[in-house]
Scaffold this active site. Structure first.
Site, short mmCIF file in Angstrom:
data_model
loop_
_atom_site.label_atom_id
_atom_site.label_comp_id
_atom_site.label_asym_id
_atom_site.label_seq_id
_atom_site.Cartn_x
_atom_site.Cartn_y
_atom_site.Cartn_z
N ALA A 1 9.93 -9.12 -8.59
CA ALA A 1 10.15 -7.93 -9.40
C ALA A 1 11.21 -8.14 -10.47
O ALA A 1 11.06 -7.70 -11.61
CB ALA A 1 10.54 -6.75 -8.49
N GLY B 1 -0.80 -3.00 -18.93
CA GLY B 1 -0.29 -3.11 -17.57
C GLY B 1 0.88 -2.19 -17.32
O GLY B 1 1.89 -2.24 -18.04
N GLU C 1 6.68 -10.16 6.08
CA GLU C 1 6.91 -8.72 6.22
C GLU C 1 5.76 -8.02 6.92
O GLU C 1 5.99 -7.17 7.79
CB GLU C 1 7.17 -8.13 4.84
CG GLU C 1 8.53 -8.54 4.28
CD GLU C 1 8.79 -8.08 2.87
OE1 GLU C 1 9.96 -8.09 2.46
OE2 GLU C 1 7.82 -7.70 2.18
N PHE D 1 5.92 -3.45 -13.10
CA PHE D 1 7.35 -3.60 -13.39
C PHE D 1 7.58 -4.05 -14.84
O PHE D 1 8.37 -3.47 -15.57
CB PHE D 1 7.97 -4.63 -12.45
CG PHE D 1 8.16 -4.14 -11.04
CD1 PHE D 1 8.99 -3.07 -10.76
CD2 PHE D 1 7.51 -4.76 -9.98
CE1 PHE D 1 9.17 -2.62 -9.46
CE2 PHE D 1 7.68 -4.32 -8.68
CZ PHE D 1 8.51 -3.25 -8.42
N ASP E 1 4.27 -11.46 -13.91
CA ASP E 1 3.44 -12.41 -13.17
C ASP E 1 2.28 -12.95 -13.99
O ASP E 1 1.70 -13.99 -13.65
CB ASP E 1 2.88 -11.74 -11.91
CG ASP E 1 3.96 -11.42 -10.90
OD1 ASP E 1 5.07 -11.98 -11.02
OD2 ASP E 1 3.71 -10.60 -10.00
#
Length: 420
Positions: free
Chosen positions: A309, A8, A166, A11, A296
């Site tokens: 994050a 992965g 958002e 972050f 996550d």
């Protein structure tokens, strides 16, 4: 030095890779994409504020910065715990001494009928571009019709968390600022933005004062906010609510929840809440001390963390540090999360910020802080400069419409109408 495989390039994965590389470990970074995606700004891509290239960064270039890091573009499909190998879809297995799983999350539709088939999400670059093309495709469709022959263009955003707020706020801004300039023949009132939240408030993790502020600001911008409203089924042309109500919907954007990738269930790892890998306090897997899960993709059994994050960055670094400790013959230490605060943007010159010391900000200063922080965490000087320029053009009015358009795509409702 031992060989560590990191699955992965988000972050958590990059944080772990960088820490391991600096300690001298041999690292192989695996990702199915050749780039890292800055997910917090994908909603700007989806609404035409940024180019997809502004929020992506080459993983090969990242890896090339360290002489002991190798990047493999492949998809991990399983683990052989006995041989300590990662099984990949290209048929090549990658041996490891230690493994860090940081492959993130995917959309959770909670088993709601039709949600997976007829809604779209924004957790990848491709998904954000698909949403953008459908939004502008839908506007183009009604712009070519007379008002008496169109039922308007309705976008339903499901989920009142930061992502939902958002995207809804940005869509309302698109309606009020871009539509009158780019499509002067179109009545902006024909575009409807609906935000649906099952709970009693938006932005559940925030202070109640900030939640009420966010609700007022969205309503002021023309968003139809529906709290305590649960969806029972999603169709190509409408959504059904629990209680028997229904609403026409041209496009349903799903921001209601996330879960771990289903394929992880076949990897011989303990899977807990929302399909995430259960880990000990030091972030090692409960059943394999050579395997760590971060970001996550994981959940600390005794201390679940928010899926943001900052926890991803911190857990990635901590897992790498524990591998260093093991290599040096030292005991591992529990992870401690340092809360640096949370924020969400509502629209132009408006955001909410909540700091762990109790400080709360709203409006312009919160929004400027949101922009500065996101630009700072982007990878690559080019991306930071380009993002700053595009956002400045969008919000200063220099570009008038402030939208970046691409191809146009049919919405699920339009496809359904053509098939009849």
């Amino acid at each position: 030095m031992p060989h560590v495989v990191v699955i992965g390039g988000g972050f958590a994965g990059l944080s772990a890779t960088e820490t391991l590389a600096k300690e001298g470990f041999r690292v192989t970074l695996i990702d199915r994409h050749p780039y890292n995606t800055f997910q917090p700004l994908l909603y700007q891509v989806a609404t035409g504020g940024l180019n997809a290239g502004d929020v992506t960064y080459s993983l090969r270039y990242f890896s090339a910065r360290y002489r002991n890091v190798n990047f493999r573009r492949t998809t991990a499909i399983g683990l052989d715990h006995e041989k300590r190998e990662v099984l990949c879809d290209d048929g090549v297995n990658i041996a490891y001494d230690y493994l860090i799983i940081a492959n993130g999350i995917t959309t959770n539709h909670f088993g709601i009928p039709g949600a997976a088939e007829y809604s779209v999400s924004m957790y990848t670059r491709a998904e954000a571009l698909r949403v953008r093309d459908m939004i502008f495709g839908g506007i183009e469709t009604i712009a070519g019709m007379s008002e008496e022959h169109t039922g308007g263009f309705t976008i339903v955003v499901v989920g009142g968390g930061a992502t939902g707020v958002e995207i809804a706020g940005q869509l309302a801004e698109l309606k009020s600022h871009a539509v009158p300039v780019v499509w002067p023949e179109l009545n902006p009132a024909l575009m409807h933005v609906v935000l649906v939240e099952m709970g009693p408030a938006l932005l559940a993790p925030f202070d109640d004062k900030l939640r009420r502020y966010t609700l007022r600001e969205l309503v002021k911008r023309g968003v139809d906010v529906r709290l305590k409203t649960a969806i029972s089924e999603v169709h190509a042309d409408r959504v059904d609510f629990k209680g028997g109500q229904t609403m026409q919907a041209d496009l349903v954007i799903w921001a209601a929840g996330v879960s771990g990738y289903p394929l992880l269930r076949d990897w011989g790892l303990p899977i807990g809440r929302a399909g995430r890998i259960e880990v000990n306090s030091d972030l090692s897997s409960i059943n394999d001390d050579r395997v760590f899960a971060v970001g996550d993709a994981s959940v600390i059994v005794d201390n679940p963390l928010p899926q943001l994050a900052q926890p991803a960055l911190q857990t990635g670094k901590h897992a790498a540090q524990q591998i260093t400790r093991i290599h040096l013959g030292q005991p591992t230490v529990p992870f401690e999360y340092y809360n640096k605060g949370t924020m969400a943007t509502i629209g132009r010159a408006d955001a909410v910020v909540q700091m762990p010391n109790g400080l709360k900000l709203t409006g312009l200063f919160a929004w400027l802080g949101w922009i500065a922080l996101h630009i700072m965490f982007l990878l690559g000087s080019r991306n930071r400069i380009q993002t700053l320029i595009n956002l400045a053009v969008r919000y200063s009015g220099l570009g008038r419409s402030g939208v970046i358009v691409g191809d146009v795509a049919e919405t699920p409702r339009l496809k359904a109408i053509k098939q009849k």
